[in-house]
Design a protein around this motif. Structure first.
Motif, PDB file in Angstrom:
ATOM      1  N   PRO A 121      22.034   2.685   1.729  1.00  0.00           N
ATOM      2  CA  PRO A 121      22.377   4.088   1.456  1.00  0.00           C
ATOM      3  C   PRO A 121      22.464   4.320  -0.045  1.00  0.00           C
ATOM      4  CG  PRO A 121      24.316   2.853   2.112  1.00  0.00           C
ATOM      5  CD  PRO A 121      23.148   1.929   2.301  1.00  0.00           C
ATOM      6  N   PRO A 122      22.440   5.580  -0.491  1.00  0.00           N
ATOM      7  CA  PRO A 122      22.554   5.857  -1.937  1.00  0.00           C
ATOM      8  C   PRO A 122      23.839   5.261  -2.492  1.00  0.00           C
ATOM      9  CG  PRO A 122      21.948   7.831  -0.721  1.00  0.00           C
ATOM     10  CD  PRO A 122      22.301   6.801   0.301  1.00  0.00           C
ATOM     11  N   PRO A 123      23.787   4.686  -3.692  1.00  0.00           N
ATOM     12  CA  PRO A 123      25.011   4.143  -4.291  1.00  0.00           C
ATOM     13  C   PRO A 123      26.015   5.247  -4.581  1.00  0.00           C
ATOM     14  CG  PRO A 123      23.212   4.170  -5.894  1.00  0.00           C
ATOM     15  CD  PRO A 123      22.611   4.524  -4.569  1.00  0.00           C
ATOM     16  N   VAL A 124      27.285   4.885  -4.609  1.00  0.00           N
ATOM     17  CA  VAL A 124      28.329   5.854  -4.932  1.00  0.00           C
ATOM     18  C   VAL A 124      28.111   6.336  -6.361  1.00  0.00           C
ATOM     19  CG1 VAL A 124      30.811   6.184  -5.226  1.00  0.00           C
ATOM     20  CG2 VAL A 124      29.950   4.732  -3.376  1.00  0.00           C
ATOM     21  N   PRO A 125      28.041   7.669  -6.576  1.00  0.00           N
ATOM     22  CA  PRO A 125      27.766   8.169  -7.926  1.00  0.00           C
ATOM     23  C   PRO A 125      28.884   7.837  -8.905  1.00  0.00           C
ATOM     24  CG  PRO A 125      28.354   9.973  -6.456  1.00  0.00           C
ATOM     25  CD  PRO A 125      28.184   8.757  -5.600  1.00  0.00           C
ATOM     26  N   THR A 126      28.492   7.472 -10.095  1.00  0.00           N
ATOM     27  CA  THR A 126      29.467   7.226 -11.156  1.00  0.00           C
ATOM     28  C   THR A 126      29.877   8.557 -11.778  1.00  0.00           C
ATOM     29  OG1 THR A 126      27.751   7.032 -12.839  1.00  0.00           O
ATOM     30  CG2 THR A 126      28.346   5.023 -11.639  1.00  0.00           C
ATOM     31  N   ALA A 127      30.855   8.501 -12.685  1.00  0.00           N
ATOM     32  CA  ALA A 127      31.263   9.723 -13.385  1.00  0.00           C
ATOM     33  C   ALA A 127      30.107  10.302 -14.186  1.00  0.00           C
ATOM     34  CB  ALA A 127      32.448   9.407 -14.304  1.00  0.00           C
ATOM     35  N   ALA A 128      29.286   9.417 -14.779  1.00  0.00           N
ATOM     36  CA  ALA A 128      28.116   9.896 -15.526  1.00  0.00           C
ATOM     37  C   ALA A 128      27.116  10.570 -14.595  1.00  0.00           C
ATOM     38  CB  ALA A 128      27.462   8.734 -16.271  1.00  0.00           C
ATOM     39  N   ASP A 129      26.931  10.006 -13.386  1.00  0.00           N
ATOM     40  CA  ASP A 129      26.026  10.616 -12.409  1.00  0.00           C
ATOM     41  C   ASP A 129      26.495  12.016 -12.037  1.00  0.00           C
ATOM     42  OD1 ASP A 129      24.344   8.393 -12.256  1.00  0.00           O
ATOM     43  OD2 ASP A 129      25.549   7.477 -10.672  1.00  0.00           O
ATOM     44  N   LEU A 130      27.790  12.175 -11.822  1.00  0.00           N
ATOM     45  CA  LEU A 130      28.326  13.475 -11.420  1.00  0.00           C
ATOM     46  C   LEU A 130      28.146  14.506 -12.525  1.00  0.00           C
ATOM     47  CD1 LEU A 130      31.605  12.313  -9.619  1.00  0.00           C
ATOM     48  CD2 LEU A 130      29.482  13.129  -8.562  1.00  0.00           C
ATOM     49  N   ARG A 131      28.338  14.095 -13.780  1.00  0.00           N
ATOM     50  CA  ARG A 131      28.117  15.037 -14.890  1.00  0.00           C
ATOM     51  C   ARG A 131      26.651  15.429 -14.973  1.00  0.00           C
ATOM     52  NH1 ARG A 131      31.802  11.541 -17.515  1.00  0.00           N
ATOM     53  NH2 ARG A 131      30.097  10.436 -18.541  1.00  0.00           N
ATOM     54  N   ARG A 132      25.761  14.460 -14.735  1.00  0.00           N
ATOM     55  CA  ARG A 132      24.330  14.760 -14.802  1.00  0.00           C
ATOM     56  C   ARG A 132      23.923  15.711 -13.683  1.00  0.00           C
ATOM     57  NH1 ARG A 132      20.608  12.665 -11.830  1.00  0.00           N
ATOM     58  NH2 ARG A 132      21.895  10.886 -11.235  1.00  0.00           N
ATOM     59  N   LEU A 133      24.463  15.489 -12.474  1.00  0.00           N
ATOM     60  CA  LEU A 133      24.113  16.341 -11.346  1.00  0.00           C
ATOM     61  C   LEU A 133      24.623  17.762 -11.532  1.00  0.00           C
ATOM     62  CD1 LEU A 133      24.865  13.798  -8.475  1.00  0.00           C
ATOM     63  CD2 LEU A 133      22.611  14.627  -9.192  1.00  0.00           C
ATOM     64  N   ALA A 134      25.683  17.931 -12.306  1.00  0.00           N
ATOM     65  CA  ALA A 134      26.234  19.265 -12.550  1.00  0.00           C
ATOM     66  C   ALA A 134      25.560  19.968 -13.727  1.00  0.00           C
ATOM     67  CB  ALA A 134      27.737  19.152 -12.814  1.00  0.00           C
ATOM     68  N   LEU A 135      24.599  19.317 -14.354  1.00  0.00           N
ATOM     69  CA  LEU A 135      23.966  19.858 -15.553  1.00  0.00           C
ATOM     70  C   LEU A 135      22.952  20.940 -15.188  1.00  0.00           C
ATOM     71  CD1 LEU A 135      23.687  19.526 -18.645  1.00  0.00           C
ATOM     72  CD2 LEU A 135      21.923  17.824 -18.216  1.00  0.00           C
ATOM     73  N   PRO A 136      23.082  22.166 -15.719  1.00  0.00           N
ATOM     74  CA  PRO A 136      22.080  23.203 -15.450  1.00  0.00           C
ATOM     75  C   PRO A 136      20.718  22.781 -15.998  1.00  0.00           C
ATOM     76  CG  PRO A 136      24.065  24.139 -16.447  1.00  0.00           C
ATOM     77  CD  PRO A 136      24.183  22.657 -16.565  1.00  0.00           C
ATOM     78  N   PRO A 137      19.635  23.102 -15.288  1.00  0.00           N
ATOM     79  CA  PRO A 137      18.299  22.673 -15.742  1.00  0.00           C
ATOM     80  C   PRO A 137      17.954  23.132 -17.154  1.00  0.00           C
ATOM     81  CG  PRO A 137      18.197  23.473 -13.485  1.00  0.00           C
ATOM     82  CD  PRO A 137      19.583  23.770 -13.981  1.00  0.00           C
ATOM     83  N   ASP A 138      18.387  24.342 -17.532  1.00  0.00           N
ATOM     84  CA  ASP A 138      18.026  24.833 -18.863  1.00  0.00           C
ATOM     85  C   ASP A 138      18.877  24.207 -19.966  1.00  0.00           C
ATOM     86  OD1 ASP A 138      20.394  26.070 -18.207  1.00  0.00           O
ATOM     87  OD2 ASP A 138      19.755  28.096 -18.767  1.00  0.00           O
ATOM     88  N   ALA A 139      19.865  23.387 -19.594  1.00  0.00           N
ATOM     89  CA  ALA A 139      20.680  22.688 -20.589  1.00  0.00           C
ATOM     90  C   ALA A 139      20.314  21.221 -20.697  1.00  0.00           C
ATOM     91  CB  ALA A 139      22.165  22.824 -20.248  1.00  0.00           C
ATOM     92  N   ASP A 140      19.316  20.777 -19.922  1.00  0.00           N
ATOM     93  CA  ASP A 140      18.958  19.353 -19.865  1.00  0.00           C
ATOM     94  C   ASP A 140      17.824  19.059 -20.850  1.00  0.00           C
ATOM     95  OD1 ASP A 140      18.593  16.736 -19.196  1.00  0.00           O
ATOM     96  OD2 ASP A 140      18.104  17.085 -17.085  1.00  0.00           O
ATOM     97  N   LEU A 141      18.085  18.163 -21.807  1.00  0.00           N
ATOM     98  CA  LEU A 141      17.085  17.793 -22.807  1.00  0.00           C
ATOM     99  C   LEU A 141      16.162  16.676 -22.335  1.00  0.00           C
ATOM    100  CD1 LEU A 141      19.413  17.742 -25.951  1.00  0.00           C
ATOM    101  CD2 LEU A 141      17.724  19.494 -25.386  1.00  0.00           C
ATOM    102  N   ALA A 142      16.507  15.993 -21.241  1.00  0.00           N
ATOM    103  CA  ALA A 142      15.727  14.833 -20.809  1.00  0.00           C
ATOM    104  C   ALA A 142      14.258  15.148 -20.542  1.00  0.00           C
ATOM    105  CB  ALA A 142      16.371  14.197 -19.583  1.00  0.00           C
TER     106      ALA A 142
END
Length: 269
Positions: free
Chosen positions: A64-85
């Protein structure tokens, strides 16, 4: 089960492969860097493995998917227009070139800079399997943009890219000269930009200059705080450097740095 589709995500050859149902719902993904398949719907497990089999190599872990880390949760909450990646190397220059008049000196200069940033960007992106995270065209108020921000085992690097134009480049403590052109203050710029980036990220950021296509690079013996990178030697220079950051720190810093609001907040609050 028939109809499963395998779709790539992220940079070619490096991002995840998603397995979707015909209606577009994801039932699994394959993380090529971790060599792990995360199954979201266990009743499709065998069909997922059959669909992914042509893409797998070596010993693959499944679960199953690994338990998200705190960094994962911040990334998932990032609006697409604010993502530089997703930024491509030379992202801002691509926009400027569409408005530059054809045949002008300014357009030729921007084309040279874009080619240089793309070449270095490709070299830096190739470091991702070695644990590096790379951002391109990072906004830094007061400085314009950081061409490339590297976050990896050897630390964080703020990279300014200058076209070498197949000429001799001389890098001094304060100025950079390429061929017979007027000296440029790039060493001073990257030193100050790295210091500003370090304050923003609350971490040590090392200044660096990249000189793709330079026929020869002469570095002043007194220049010790700025790394000078060239495509053929950039990867070994960075991968062989002493370890300064561990994977959890790299991911946390990358999650922070990829958010546009990280860079604008100190200047807009």
């Amino acid at each position: 089960m028939r109809g499963l589709k395998v779709l790539p995500s992220g940079r070619p050859g490096r991002g995840r492969l998603y397995v979707n149902l015909p209606d577009g719902q994801a039932v699994a993904w394959y993380d090529r860097q971790a060599n792990r398949i995360s199954v979201l719907a266990d009743d499709h497990r065998e069909a997922v493995l059959a669909a992914l089999r042509p893409y797998l190599s070596g010993a693959v872990s499944i679960g199953p998917p690994p338990v998200p880390t705190a960094a994962d949760l911040r990334r998932l909450a990032l609006p697409p227009d604010a993502d530089l990646a997703p930024n491509r190397p030379g992202e801002t220059l691509l926009g400027e070139l569409t408005h530059a008049p054809a045949g002008t000196r300014a357009r030729h200069r921007m084309r040279q800079e874009l080619t240089a940033q793309q070449r270095m960007g490709d070299a830096f992106d190739a470091l991702e399997p070695d644990g590096w995270r790379v951002l391109h065209c990072v906004p830094l108020p007061g400085f314009g943009h950081i061409d490339h921000l590297l976050i990896g085992p050897a630390g964080i690097f703020c990279v300014r890219t200058v076209p070498g134009r197949r000429q001799r480049a001389v890098v001094g403590d304060l100025l950079l000269t390429v061929g017979r052109t007027e000296p440029r203050p790039d060493p001073r710029w990257t030193r100050r930009a790295a210091a500003a980036a370090g304050r923003t990220l609350s971490a040590t950021v090392t200044p660096a200059l990249a000189l793709p296509d330079a026929a020869r690079i002469d570095v002043a013996p007194t220049l010790r705080d700025i790394h000078v990178l060239h495509p053929p030697t950039a990867a070994p220079h960075l991968t062989n450097a002493p370890t300064a950051l561990h994977p959890p720190d790299i991911e946390a810093l990358f999650t922070l740095a990829r958010d546009t609001r990280t860079w604008l907040r100190p200047f807009t609050s």
